[in-house]
Scaffold this active site. Structure first.
Site, PDB file in Angstrom:
ATOM      1  N   LYS A 134       1.245  70.411  14.572  1.00 22.53           N
ATOM      2  CA  LYS A 134      -0.020  70.127  14.577  1.00 22.53           C
ATOM      3  C   LYS A 134      -0.784  69.361  15.737  1.00 22.53           C
ATOM      4  O   LYS A 134      -1.806  69.278  15.848  1.00 22.53           O
ATOM      5  CB  LYS A 134      -0.520  69.419  13.135  1.00 22.53           C
TER       6      LYS A 134
ATOM      7  N   LYS B 140       5.248  82.879  10.176  1.00 26.32           N
ATOM      8  CA  LYS B 140       4.693  82.556   8.516  1.00 26.32           C
ATOM      9  C   LYS B 140       3.665  83.053   8.355  1.00 26.32           C
ATOM     10  O   LYS B 140       2.575  82.840   9.539  1.00 26.32           O
ATOM     11  CB  LYS B 140       5.015  81.288   8.071  1.00 26.32           C
TER      12      LYS B 140
ATOM     13  N   LYS C  22      -2.669  80.422   6.729  1.00 29.90           N
ATOM     14  CA  LYS C  22      -4.075  80.231   6.413  1.00 29.90           C
ATOM     15  C   LYS C  22      -4.919  80.268   7.800  1.00 29.90           C
ATOM     16  O   LYS C  22      -6.209  80.346   7.876  1.00 29.90           O
ATOM     17  CB  LYS C  22      -4.248  79.064   5.566  1.00 29.90           C
TER      18      LYS C  22
END
Length: 333
Positions: A115, A197, A200
């Protein structure tokens, strides 16, 4: 005498749209687990603000996620459904646990590194402290088990470490939680790059199927899903990542086994296979979307669910927090 159920905790952030990966990896399992355990299911809005949010959208997404939970079969009568920020105990315990967590541990967290790279202009303390808040989420409820995807294993390990560290310093206080790992669909891959993966926040939204995608969008995305130069529909994650990912999705949405699905598509071309997977997903999502829309039109009901959930969550969590405050020496009146 009825045996007391073990406690289970899980949470999802109300950010972006939820994908079918979130559904298979979390919410679908929640429905199955709610009869077996005393479940606390949270909407993790405090975790969400480590990345800047538009306030009005965050409020709307919070209610929308609650409606989605219920539409998917999570029953507010069987479990505790609440919004994380409605229970101040989460932040209070996180502060105490910070004093049992080391900077080096937080810097080594994979999610913090990822992140930080993605949001280089906003590497805030909340981003680094994220796993400590998650530890507080879990430990507040004396949680026995936490359903975790492969990517969250590291966070559960640090939660266990913090709990053991506190227990060793002040006598047993926290239940040390165990992870339960879903077998099929533990990690649903991106349709365009199955090595990643399904996310979102993926850069290319065509690789993710969102829970609010309409039928045409779902079919179109599945038609574009990567497979391989072979034509055999066989589950082999190492050599046939794309096909294996599609089989995992198909079995999760139909309830069939991998072997049954392989037999069903024996001799079938990839085009027909991808269409069948898309239709299975679209068929399953249509009633969920309709029920979510119906629930969102009844704000009074949803607010009532959250009010009852917050009251129970606070009642249980505050008992743990009081115990912690007493043990560390906070003066109580």
């Amino acid at each position: 005498m009825e045996e007391q159920k073990k406690t289970l905790y899980s949470a999802v952030q109300p950010t972006n749209g939820l994908t079918i990966g979130n559904y298979i990896g979390a919410i679908k399992n929640w429905v199955q687990l709610q009869s077996e355990y005393d479940c606390f299911y949270a909407i993790a809005d405090m975790h969400a603000i480590t990345v800047r949010q538009v306030p009005a959208q965050l409020r709307q997404k919070t209610l929308s996620l609650l409606a989605l939970y219920i539409a998917c079969g999570v029953d507010p009568e069987k479990c505790t459904l609440y919004v994380q920020s409605h229970n101040p105990c989460h932040a209070q315990l996180a502060w105490v646990l910070n004093t049992f967590t080391y900077v080096g541990e937080m810097e080594r967290m994979t999610q913090f590194k990822d992140k930080s790279a993605k949001h280089a202009d906003n590497i805030n303390m909340g981003l680094m402290d994220y796993p400590v808040l998650m530890a507080a989420d879990i430990l507040l409820y004396q949680t026995d088990v936490v359903p975790v995807g492969i990517d969250q294993r590291q966070h559960l390990e640090i939660t266990r470490d913090i709990a053991i560290r506190f227990n060793n310093a002040y006598s047993p206080t926290f239940t040390v939680p165990e992870g339960i790992y879903p077998k099929v669909g533990a990690k649903i891959g991106d349709l365009l790059d199955p090595s990643k993966k399904m996310s979102k926040s993926a850069e290319n939204a065509n690789g993710s199927i969102f829970m609010d995608d309409d039928r045409d969008t779902i079919i179109r995305k599945f038609k574009r899903a990567v497979t391989d130069s072979n034509t055999e529909v066989k589950y082999d994650p190492e050599n046939k990542a794309g096909v294996s990912n599609l089989l995992s999705i198909y079995t999760a949405f139909t309830g069939k086994s991998i072997e049954e699905a392989e037999r069903e598509f024996a001799g079938c071309g990839y085009g027909d296979f991808k269409l069948a997977v898309g239709e299975a997903v679209a068929d399953k999502l249509a009633p969920v979307q309709a029920e979510q829309a119906r629930l969102l039109a009844d704000k009074a009901y949803l607010d009532g669910v959250l009010k009852r959930g917050a009251e129970r969550a606070y009642y249980v969590a505050n008992k743990t927090l009081n115990k912690v405050h007493k043990k560390i020496g906070f003066y109580q009146i």
